[in-house]
Design a protein around this motif. Structure first.
Motif, mmCIF file in Angstrom:
data_model
loop_
_atom_site.group_PDB
_atom_site.id
_atom_site.type_symbol
_atom_site.label_atom_id
_atom_site.label_comp_id
_atom_site.label_asym_id
_atom_site.label_seq_id
_atom_site.Cartn_x
_atom_site.Cartn_y
_atom_site.Cartn_z
ATOM 1 N N GLY A 125 3.346 -11.682 -4.073
ATOM 2 C CA GLY A 125 3.982 -10.409 -4.408
ATOM 3 C C GLY A 125 3.054 -9.234 -4.153
ATOM 4 N N GLY A 126 3.446 -8.068 -4.664
ATOM 5 C CA GLY A 126 2.634 -6.868 -4.505
ATOM 6 C C GLY A 126 1.270 -7.015 -5.162
ATOM 7 N N ARG A 127 1.263 -7.662 -6.321
ATOM 8 C CA ARG A 127 -0.007 -7.907 -7.016
ATOM 9 C C ARG A 127 -0.965 -8.720 -6.142
ATOM 10 N N GLU A 128 -0.428 -9.764 -5.523
ATOM 11 C CA GLU A 128 -1.288 -10.611 -4.693
ATOM 12 C C GLU A 128 -1.740 -9.879 -3.432
ATOM 13 N N HIS A 129 -0.892 -8.978 -2.902
ATOM 14 C CA HIS A 129 -1.337 -8.196 -1.747
ATOM 15 C C HIS A 129 -2.529 -7.321 -2.137
ATOM 16 N N ALA A 130 -2.452 -6.706 -3.328
ATOM 17 C CA ALA A 130 -3.577 -5.879 -3.793
ATOM 18 C C ALA A 130 -4.833 -6.736 -4.006
ATOM 19 N N LEU A 131 -4.643 -7.936 -4.548
ATOM 20 C CA LEU A 131 -5.781 -8.854 -4.713
ATOM 21 C C LEU A 131 -6.357 -9.245 -3.361
ATOM 22 N N GLY A 158 -1.410 -7.767 -14.067
ATOM 23 C CA GLY A 158 -0.070 -7.203 -14.165
ATOM 24 C C GLY A 158 0.442 -6.770 -12.808
ATOM 25 N N ASP A 159 1.752 -6.738 -12.700
ATOM 26 C CA ASP A 159 2.402 -6.264 -11.488
ATOM 27 C C ASP A 159 3.424 -5.213 -11.928
ATOM 28 N N PRO A 160 3.313 -3.940 -11.595
ATOM 29 C CA PRO A 160 2.489 -3.343 -10.536
ATOM 30 C C PRO A 160 1.160 -2.716 -10.987
ATOM 31 N N ALA A 210 -7.968 8.664 -9.469
ATOM 32 C CA ALA A 210 -6.754 8.127 -10.080
ATOM 33 C C ALA A 210 -5.906 7.498 -8.983
ATOM 34 N N ALA A 211 -5.049 6.563 -9.371
ATOM 35 C CA ALA A 211 -4.140 5.932 -8.408
ATOM 36 C C ALA A 211 -2.740 5.852 -9.011
ATOM 37 N N VAL A 212 -1.746 6.075 -8.160
ATOM 38 C CA VAL A 212 -0.348 6.043 -8.587
ATOM 39 C C VAL A 212 0.433 5.169 -7.610
ATOM 40 N N CYS A 213 1.257 4.269 -8.145
ATOM 41 C CA CYS A 213 2.083 3.385 -7.311
ATOM 42 C C CYS A 213 3.555 3.677 -7.559
ATOM 43 N N THR A 259 13.238 -3.735 -15.434
ATOM 44 C CA THR A 259 12.950 -4.296 -14.113
ATOM 45 C C THR A 259 11.587 -4.979 -14.178
ATOM 46 N N GLY A 260 11.151 -5.502 -13.062
ATOM 47 C CA GLY A 260 9.794 -6.047 -12.972
ATOM 48 C C GLY A 260 8.741 -4.953 -12.954
ATOM 49 N N GLY A 261 9.157 -3.690 -12.906
ATOM 50 C CA GLY A 261 8.200 -2.565 -12.874
ATOM 51 C C GLY A 261 8.471 -1.677 -11.671
#
Ligand code: AMP
Ligand code: GLY
Length: 425
Positions: free
Chosen positions: A9-15, A290-292, A328-331, A226-228
């Motif tokens: 998922g998105g979390r794993e892409h960031a990892l 956590g995701d996101p 800072a970061a915003v998704c 939602t999932g976030g």
């Protein structure tokens, strides 16, 4: 060294991005990965993430030196124990320690036993008794299925009738499957929510930048869960004083408790907090990133993630540098129209390169590569991340990226980070 990342998922892409930046990383593999991860890792399809033996076999074939587990299911299924038995280092808690996420009853019992602040609660196996309880006690409640329910097993109720209906949904209709054989009925807490993730080797605790997630589908925190739909970090609600309080009253006692219980907790501990008038209280523990939240936290990490993960696995986190950027970061999550309800798939996605050229990070979640194009393949499709000197500029940067990306039916919230912006105004 060779690294195996579990998840897609998105979390794993960031990892994956952070792991790929380490000079220690030789070959990076992902099961199953996704088209974004495939740009920096070799993705392997067709392995069942619930099959520990298959994952161990894969790790042996690929001569893996470190396995990194993203999602909760393999963790609560004991994959870290299986890797350990095969002599393979892994980042993540054992099955016993991951029960903090796998069973809400277990998490509440640990918190009660060790005096960690959380909502008052009762546990019920019997729907009749649970019905009597909600009719007698003061409203409102949070009613939770005990087991894993993909983040959906919680119903917030205002009246006794709503509470009874929620019990029927969870315990009788089994809307979340066997996870609902037992319920936790909690008092409803009020306050601002914040996610605090921490690296730990079972003893040393290193909190990450605090983050805030946006669980509801629509602007103003309306609509279904939602999932976030987005996240930002650092969350200004987490002041240095509050962080010290959380460390002293929650993180330290919890990590010590897990030692005493013979289930030392190693990996990433996710603490969902409610900042109430009486101080911070635990909403939930998760045994993973956590995701996101990860999509905004890891881009702020300046130290080597592989070194940190090895230190968590080997018990020398105290000697390992963990430095954070002052930015800072915003998704902003771009979702398929209709999500979290039914939605279409297979819509062509364009503009990712333009968003990247504008300085954004783009993490894939529900995407698929066909012969000649990238198409949507899930509810949450992409996470577009802006980084800047402060939250306000990071919000502007993230939406600048979002504007450049298109697919049929695209949907996203327009108010990500509204709490931080209101606090700063
Ligand atoms: P959980 O899966 O336990 O994180 O619950 C999902 C969401 O329900 C949380 O993020 C909170 O927004 C809300 N929630 C859960 N428990 C409580 C509670 N005791 N009081 C208020 N809100 C809660
Ligand atoms: N963002 C909520 C979670 O990862 O559980």
């Amino acid at each position: 060294m060779n690294i195996l990342l579990i998840g897609g998922g998105g979390r794993e892409h960031a990892l994956a991005v952070k792991l790929s930046q380490s000079p220690h990383t030789g070959k990076l593999y992902a099961v199953p990965g996704n088209p974004g991860i495939a740009e920096i890792a070799e993705c392997i399809a067709g392995v069942d993430l619930e099959d520990n033996a298959a994952l161990v076999k894969l790790a042996q074939e690929k001569e893996i030196d470190l396995a990194v587990v993203g999602p909760e299911m393999p963790l609560t299924n004991g994959v870290v124990d299986a890797f350990a038995a095969a002599g393979i280092r892994a980042f993540g808690p054992t099955k016993g320690a991951a029960e903090l996420e796998g069973s809400k009853v277990y998490a509440k019992m640990i918190m009660k036993r060790y005096g960690i602040p959380t909502a008052r609660y009762e546990v019920f196996n019997d729907i009749g008794r649970a019905r009597v309880y909600v009719r007698q006690m003061r409203q409102p409640f949070a009613i939770k299925a005990d087991g894993l329910a993909a983040g959906k097993g919680v119903i917030l109720t205002q009246t006794a009738d709503e509470a009874v209906a929620a019990l029927d949904t969870i315990m009788q209709d089994k809307a979340f499957g066997e996870a609902g054989s037992r319920v936790v009925i909690e008092e409803l807490m009020t306050g601002e929510e914040v996610s605090l993730l921490a690296f730990t080797d079972g003893e040393t605790i290193v909190p990450m930048a605090a983050a805030q997630d946006h669980k509801r589908a629509q602007d103003g925190d309306e609509g279904p869960n939602t999932g976030g739909m987005g996240a930002y970090a650092p969350a200004p609600v987490m002041t240095p004083e509050l962080l010290e309080e959380v460390r002293a009253k929650i993180l330290r006692p919890l990590i010590d408790a897990m030692q005493k219980e013979g289930r030392p907790y190693k990996g990433c501990l996710y603490t969902g907090l409610m900042i109430t008038k009486q101080g911070p209280k635990v909403v939930e523990f998760n045994a993973r990133f956590g995701d996101p939240e990860t999509q905004v936290i890891l881009p702020l990490l300046e130290s080597d993630l592989v070194e940190i993960m090895l230190a968590c696995a080997e018990g020398n986190l105290a000697e390992t540098p963990v430095h954070w950027s002052k930015e800072a970061a915003v998704c902003v999550v771009m979702a398929s129209g209709g999500y979290p309800g039914p939605y279409a798939k297979g819509k062509e996605i364009t503009g990712i390169d333009a968003a990247k050229a504008a300085g954004c990070l783009v993490f894939h979640a529900g995407t698929k590569k066909t012969a000649d194009k990238l198409v949507t393949d899930g509810g949450r499709v992409l996470g577009v991340v802006g980084r800047a000197a402060d939250i306000k500029r990071a919000v502007a940067k993230a939406y600048e990226g979002v504007e450049k990306i298109h697919f049929d039916g695209e949907y996203y919230r327009r108010d990500i980070a509204h709490r931080a912006l209101a606090r700063q105004a």
